[in-house]
Design an enzyme around this catalytic site. Sequence first.
Site, short mmCIF file in Angstrom:
data_model
loop_
_atom_site.label_atom_id
_atom_site.label_comp_id
_atom_site.label_asym_id
_atom_site.label_seq_id
_atom_site.Cartn_x
_atom_site.Cartn_y
_atom_site.Cartn_z
N HIS A 87 7.33 -0.32 9.99
CA HIS A 87 7.87 -1.28 9.03
C HIS A 87 7.16 -1.12 7.68
CE1 HIS A 87 4.40 -4.37 9.81
NE2 HIS A 87 3.98 -3.12 9.78
N LYS B 187 8.49 6.06 7.77
CA LYS B 187 8.98 4.89 7.05
C LYS B 187 10.24 5.30 6.30
CE LYS B 187 4.44 2.76 6.16
NZ LYS B 187 3.40 2.51 5.12
N HIS C 240 -3.54 -6.31 1.98
CA HIS C 240 -2.65 -7.22 2.69
C HIS C 240 -3.27 -8.59 2.93
CE1 HIS C 240 -0.05 -3.79 4.63
NE2 HIS C 240 0.02 -3.83 3.31
N GLU D 147 1.36 -9.20 7.06
CA GLU D 147 2.06 -8.71 8.24
C GLU D 147 1.84 -9.60 9.46
OE1 GLU D 147 1.15 -4.58 8.69
OE2 GLU D 147 2.01 -4.06 6.75
N ASP E 132 -5.49 1.19 10.83
CA ASP E 132 -4.98 1.82 9.60
C ASP E 132 -5.87 1.37 8.45
OD1 ASP E 132 -3.69 2.79 7.39
OD2 ASP E 132 -2.00 1.40 7.50
N LYS F 215 5.10 0.24 14.93
CA LYS F 215 4.37 -0.94 14.47
C LYS F 215 5.29 -1.75 13.58
CE LYS F 215 1.92 1.00 10.42
NZ LYS F 215 0.63 0.96 9.71
N GLU G 202 -4.82 5.79 11.64
CA GLU G 202 -3.87 6.11 10.58
C GLU G 202 -4.55 6.10 9.21
OE1 GLU G 202 -0.21 3.72 8.42
OE2 GLU G 202 -0.53 3.43 10.57
N GLU H 189 -5.52 -2.60 8.44
CA GLU H 189 -4.88 -3.08 9.66
C GLU H 189 -5.70 -2.75 10.90
OE1 GLU H 189 -0.98 -1.40 10.05
OE2 GLU H 189 -0.40 -1.86 7.99
N SER I 165 0.87 -1.17 0.00
CA SER I 165 0.00 0.00 0.00
C SER I 165 0.91 1.22 0.00
CB SER I 165 -0.88 -0.01 1.26
OG SER I 165 -1.61 1.19 1.37
N ASP J 281 0.14 8.75 6.82
CA ASP J 281 1.08 7.85 6.15
C ASP J 281 1.14 8.21 4.68
OD1 ASP J 281 2.62 5.79 5.14
OD2 ASP J 281 1.15 4.23 5.48
#
Length: 447
Positions: free
Chosen positions: A381, A353, A163, A215, A250, A404, A301, A172, A42, A328
Amino acid sequence: MSSAITKVDASQIFDSRGNPTVQVDLYAEHGKFTAMVPSGASTSSYEACELRDGDKTKYGGKGVFKAVNNVRTVLGPELVSSRLSPTSQSEIDAFLRKLDGTPNKSKLGANAILGVSMAVARAGAAASNIPLYDHLANLFGAKPDREYVMPVPFFNVLNGGVHSGNTLAPQEFMIAPVGATSFEEAMQLGTECYHQLKSLIAEKYGKAGTGIGDEGGFAPPISTFEEAFDLLTAAVERAGHTGRVKFGIDPASSEFYSTETSKYNLGFKAEVKKEGQIQSSAQMIKLYSSLLKKYPIVLLEDPFAEDDWPAWTEFCKLEGGRVELVGDDLLSTNVERIKTAVEKKACNSLLLKVNQIGTVTESLDAAHLAHSSHWSTFVSHRSGETTDSFIADLVVALGNGHLKSGAPARGERVAKYNRLLEIERELKQSGKRVRYAGEGFRTAWGQ
């Protein structure tokens, strides 16, 4: 101790999704130092350029031999010739950016440049005979007599979005053991909740529902925010940690936002479309506000798309006082995007990131700007990870109170958590002042 860089090599390795990525091996007079570069699924359109080969006959076009070659034939030789010391991180990173010469590192590749930058940081720490977290803290300008802060781990235990293979649009769902008293205890709380969640999913959906996403979070056949949060609530209660574990989310909303209609499609992965799945920005604001009232959510997020500035600003005005609102895709660890968000009062936290921006120095600059704007910083991450634990040292260096790195499962995720356990033990055994961020994770850096 200063030590010259004698050689820089690179190779193609593989990330946690089985896609090629870059490893850099930097040789100096005092040793060999390695860095492995992560990759996102993403991704924001404002991220630094991850250089791929584009040859569809090999690795589906995702090979990174061009980036590897750029390290071997351009970045490495030029860096060796420069005679710059690995302790001169900012000078080296500026030198690497100048060699590339593009705003988004598209000539040589951010994946090539970042690998060199991270390896330089490790060499610099060794040359100074200090741990990586202390070296990064010195680069960041941290006080020598500071109290070390161990972060709250935000474990991604339920996966949706791009994901996973379920029909859940948000990407997430995280649990955060803010009620722990140490990072070691945080791992205990997190893993206990994770295993109870697995049992609950197996009971409700069968063992097939306990398959995991990119993840390490579970990806059961659920499709709504409420279903996910109800599972988390039940798991935390069954583990006996109600009140000590809070939630984060997220949605990665850019993934299900249409620029043509300016609407969000919560059914973007569903084969059968249902009524009410297409939402306006105003409707999404109401949805998130209702979730904040119903569940113990402390972090949100990317609730809106990367260019839906009005929604970000409106929601931050409405709810920014009670929840950490993290940018993000909105920010992409980019100083100019952060400045715009500060002016628009669009959020109150930066997701950091390192591969979004491409050098260690620029990552530290982004964190500096966030803190000077009275924001928090949330180290992260990527979904395509390696066993490199660099961000574990980074989060301790910044003292920013939370990170995270996925679920407490899969080697590439656990590598970061195990490194943090090692750091906490090391600090306590050496008699250094160290505390766990806990409930104050948002303001830990400023205390």
